[in-house]
Design a protein around this motif. Structure first.
Motif, PDB file in Angstrom:
ATOM      1  N   ILE A  34       0.899  -1.358   0.185  1.00 59.11           N
ATOM      2  CA  ILE A  34       0.017   0.102  -0.203  1.00 59.11           C
ATOM      3  C   ILE A  34       0.780   1.319   0.054  1.00 59.11           C
ATOM      4  N   GLU A  35       1.948   1.165   0.782  1.00 61.37           N
ATOM      5  CA  GLU A  35       2.752   2.316   0.823  1.00 61.37           C
ATOM      6  C   GLU A  35       3.483   2.750  -0.564  1.00 61.37           C
ATOM      7  N   ALA A  36       3.947   1.614  -1.248  1.00 58.24           N
ATOM      8  CA  ALA A  36       4.665   1.574  -2.235  1.00 58.24           C
ATOM      9  C   ALA A  36       3.724   2.037  -3.500  1.00 58.24           C
ATOM     10  N   ALA A  37       2.451   1.614  -3.524  1.00 56.83           N
ATOM     11  CA  ALA A  37       1.507   2.223  -4.643  1.00 56.83           C
ATOM     12  C   ALA A  37       1.164   3.733  -4.245  1.00 56.83           C
ATOM     13  N   ARG A  38       0.903   3.983  -3.083  1.00 55.63           N
ATOM     14  CA  ARG A  38       0.761   5.478  -2.765  1.00 55.63           C
ATOM     15  C   ARG A  38       1.952   6.336  -3.086  1.00 55.63           C
ATOM     16  N   ASN A  39       2.961   5.650  -2.911  1.00 52.11           N
ATOM     17  CA  ASN A  39       4.320   6.504  -3.191  1.00 52.11           C
ATOM     18  C   ASN A  39       4.523   6.717  -4.781  1.00 52.11           C
ATOM     19  N   GLN A  40       4.201   5.471  -5.368  1.00 51.64           N
ATOM     20  CA  GLN A  40       4.156   5.721  -6.736  1.00 51.64           C
ATOM     21  C   GLN A  40       3.161   6.728  -7.367  1.00 51.64           C
ATOM     22  N   HIS A  41       1.800   6.792  -6.830  1.00 49.24           N
ATOM     23  CA  HIS A  41       0.938   7.878  -7.083  1.00 49.24           C
ATOM     24  C   HIS A  41       1.299   9.215  -6.869  1.00 49.24           C
ATOM     25  N   ARG A  42       1.963   9.197  -5.657  1.00 46.51           N
ATOM     26  CA  ARG A  42       2.742  10.619  -5.109  1.00 46.51           C
ATOM     27  C   ARG A  42       3.577  11.144  -6.401  1.00 46.51           C
ATOM     28  N   ALA A  43       4.554  10.467  -6.547  1.00 42.78           N
ATOM     29  CA  ALA A  43       5.442  10.878  -7.662  1.00 42.78           C
ATOM     30  C   ALA A  43       4.962  11.104  -8.948  1.00 42.78           C
ATOM     31  N   ILE A  44       4.023  10.297  -9.430  1.00 46.16           N
ATOM     32  CA  ILE A  44       3.194  10.752 -10.762  1.00 46.16           C
ATOM     33  C   ILE A  44       2.287  11.992 -10.504  1.00 46.16           C
ATOM     34  N   VAL A  51       4.660  19.634 -14.385  1.00 50.79           N
ATOM     35  CA  VAL A  51       4.509  19.833 -15.925  1.00 50.79           C
ATOM     36  C   VAL A  51       3.428  20.966 -16.098  1.00 50.79           C
ATOM     37  N   ILE A  52       2.443  20.719 -15.452  1.00 49.95           N
ATOM     38  CA  ILE A  52       1.520  21.874 -15.415  1.00 49.95           C
ATOM     39  C   ILE A  52       1.954  23.197 -14.859  1.00 49.95           C
ATOM     40  N   HIS A 123       4.667  27.071 -25.189  1.00 51.29           N
ATOM     41  CA  HIS A 123       3.433  26.668 -24.195  1.00 51.29           C
ATOM     42  C   HIS A 123       2.570  25.714 -24.851  1.00 51.29           C
ATOM     43  N   GLN A 124       2.444  25.722 -26.097  1.00 55.60           N
ATOM     44  CA  GLN A 124       1.561  24.757 -26.809  1.00 55.60           C
ATOM     45  C   GLN A 124       2.096  23.313 -26.441  1.00 55.60           C
ATOM     46  N   GLN A 125       3.612  23.126 -26.529  1.00 50.29           N
ATOM     47  CA  GLN A 125       4.018  21.910 -26.101  1.00 50.29           C
ATOM     48  C   GLN A 125       3.672  21.554 -24.561  1.00 50.29           C
ATOM     49  N   ALA A 126       3.913  22.490 -23.968  1.00 47.20           N
ATOM     50  CA  ALA A 126       3.692  22.434 -22.408  1.00 47.20           C
ATOM     51  C   ALA A 126       2.262  22.036 -22.053  1.00 47.20           C
ATOM     52  N   SER A 127       1.134  22.608 -22.836  1.00 48.29           N
ATOM     53  CA  SER A 127      -0.262  22.594 -22.576  1.00 48.29           C
ATOM     54  C   SER A 127      -0.403  20.761 -23.254  1.00 48.29           C
ATOM     55  N   GLN A 128       0.082  20.358 -24.344  1.00 41.67           N
ATOM     56  CA  GLN A 128      -0.013  19.158 -24.575  1.00 41.67           C
ATOM     57  C   GLN A 128       0.260  18.066 -23.336  1.00 41.67           C
ATOM     58  N   ALA A 129       1.574  18.390 -23.003  1.00 41.53           N
ATOM     59  CA  ALA A 129       2.218  17.653 -21.849  1.00 41.53           C
ATOM     60  C   ALA A 129       1.419  17.819 -20.590  1.00 41.53           C
ATOM     61  N   ALA A 130       0.804  18.896 -20.018  1.00 47.55           N
ATOM     62  CA  ALA A 130      -0.011  19.139 -18.993  1.00 47.55           C
ATOM     63  C   ALA A 130      -1.098  18.220 -19.081  1.00 47.55           C
ATOM     64  N   GLU A 131      -1.841  18.189 -20.300  1.00 42.85           N
ATOM     65  CA  GLU A 131      -3.005  17.313 -20.576  1.00 42.85           C
ATOM     66  C   GLU A 131      -2.780  15.858 -20.443  1.00 42.85           C
ATOM     67  N   GLN A 132      -1.656  15.508 -21.026  1.00 46.86           N
ATOM     68  CA  GLN A 132      -1.189  14.121 -20.666  1.00 46.86           C
ATOM     69  C   GLN A 132      -0.733  13.650 -19.484  1.00 46.86           C
ATOM     70  N   ALA A 133       0.018  14.803 -18.590  1.00 45.69           N
ATOM     71  CA  ALA A 133       0.140  14.574 -17.147  1.00 45.69           C
ATOM     72  C   ALA A 133      -1.227  14.525 -16.500  1.00 45.69           C
ATOM     73  N   LYS A 134      -2.158  15.164 -17.062  1.00 39.53           N
ATOM     74  CA  LYS A 134      -3.532  15.225 -16.137  1.00 39.53           C
ATOM     75  C   LYS A 134      -4.008  13.899 -15.929  1.00 39.53           C
ATOM     76  N   ARG A 135      -4.059  13.262 -17.332  1.00 42.76           N
ATOM     77  CA  ARG A 135      -4.727  11.943 -17.559  1.00 42.76           C
ATOM     78  C   ARG A 135      -4.090  10.824 -16.974  1.00 42.76           C
ATOM     79  N   GLN A 136      -2.523  10.973 -16.911  1.00 40.56           N
ATOM     80  CA  GLN A 136      -1.907   9.877 -16.371  1.00 40.56           C
ATOM     81  C   GLN A 136      -1.971  10.000 -14.749  1.00 40.56           C
ATOM     82  N   GLN A 137      -2.153  11.240 -14.192  1.00 37.34           N
ATOM     83  CA  GLN A 137      -2.508  11.552 -12.815  1.00 37.34           C
ATOM     84  C   GLN A 137      -3.876  10.868 -12.496  1.00 37.34           C
TER      85      GLN A 137
END
Length: 258
Positions: A34-44, A51-52, A123-137
């Motif tokens: 459980i701690e490992a899963a939470r740490n992984q989610h925290r890192a993501i 990125v955002i 900013h356009q690239q960062a916006s795409q990366a931010a959207e991807q990061a949000k999905r991953q999160q």
């Protein structure tokens, strides 16, 4: 050529790790998972936040550059107006100075516009990366909730398995105690009591047989005495003396010497 010591050490550590995993408490391992899963989610989540954050930082930079552009455009236009006014007034020197200032300001304006273009691309690239990061999160959060649910099920199963193990150990302990040679069992006690009871019945039967035989002998003797008394009575009635026929009886009872 592989080092035998290194190979043996790796085998030993792998064997030791396997032994530790085998004997480890499942509840502790579940907590670690459980701690490992939470740490992984925290890192993501932290990576997504970074990125955002870069996207917002570029937005701030674009806004600042747009302000600088507006200012540079105003200064350039003002310099051109002053140069044109000085030229119309016949002041060529002043007109030349304002013209040079306008050129410098125009150069700065072009540089600002280039920075704006580059920053907008970033900013356009960062916006795409931010959207991807949000999905991953979000996927990580959903996966974390799923893992936590599965781990809670495993925790419940581990608790049930631990209870069953303890119950099994208690039952085995009870069986071992019942099989202890130093502790009498119900069957052995029953057998001992029944054996002693049967022996007592046998002894009583022997005593009863012996007493019966004595009584029988006594009754036979009593009968003989009564018979002898009756014979004496009959002899008296017949007028036969007690010892008259005794020698004859003795002689008849003695075998002939012939």
């Amino acid at each position: 050529m592989a080092n035998p010591f290194s190979k043996g050490w790796k085998y030993l550590t792998a064997s030791l790790d396997a032994k530790i995993d085998e004997n480890a408490d499942p509840q502790i391992q579940i907590n670690q998972a459980i701690e490992a899963a939470r740490n992984q989610h925290r890192a993501i989540s932290e990576q997504a936040a970074t990125v955002i954050g870069q996207q917002h930082q570029l937005e701030l930079k674009i806004n600042r550059l747009l302000q600088d552009k507006e200012k540079a455009e105003g200064q350039t236009k003002n310099a051109l107006n002053l140069a044109d006014k000085a030229a119309s007034e016949g002041n060529a020197q002043t007109a030349q100075e304002y013209q040079q200032a306008a050129e410098v300001l125009a150069t700065q304006l072009v540089s600002i516009e280039e920075q704006i273009s580059e920053t907008q691309t970033m900013h356009q690239q960062a916006s795409q990366a931010a959207e991807q990061a949000k999905r991953q999160q979000k996927e990580s959060e959903s996966r974390l909730q799923e893992q936590l649910g599965e781990l809670e099920k495993l925790r419940s199963q581990a608790a049930q398995a631990d209870m069953q193990k303890k119950a099994s150990e208690a039952l085995d302990g009870a069986q071992q105690l019942s099989g202890d040679s130093s502790t009498p069992t119900l069957d052995s006690v029953r057998e001992k009591i029944e054996r002693r009871y049967a022996q007592a019945l046998g002894a009583q039967e022997l005593v009863q047989n012996s007493v019966g035989e004595q009584i029988s002998n006594y009754q036979s003797l009593e009968t003989d005495l009564k018979a002898s008394a009756r014979l004496e009575q009959l002899r008296g009635e017949l007028g036969i003396s007690t010892g008259q026929n005794q020698p004859a009886l003795e002689e008849s009872s003695t075998p002939s010497e012939e």
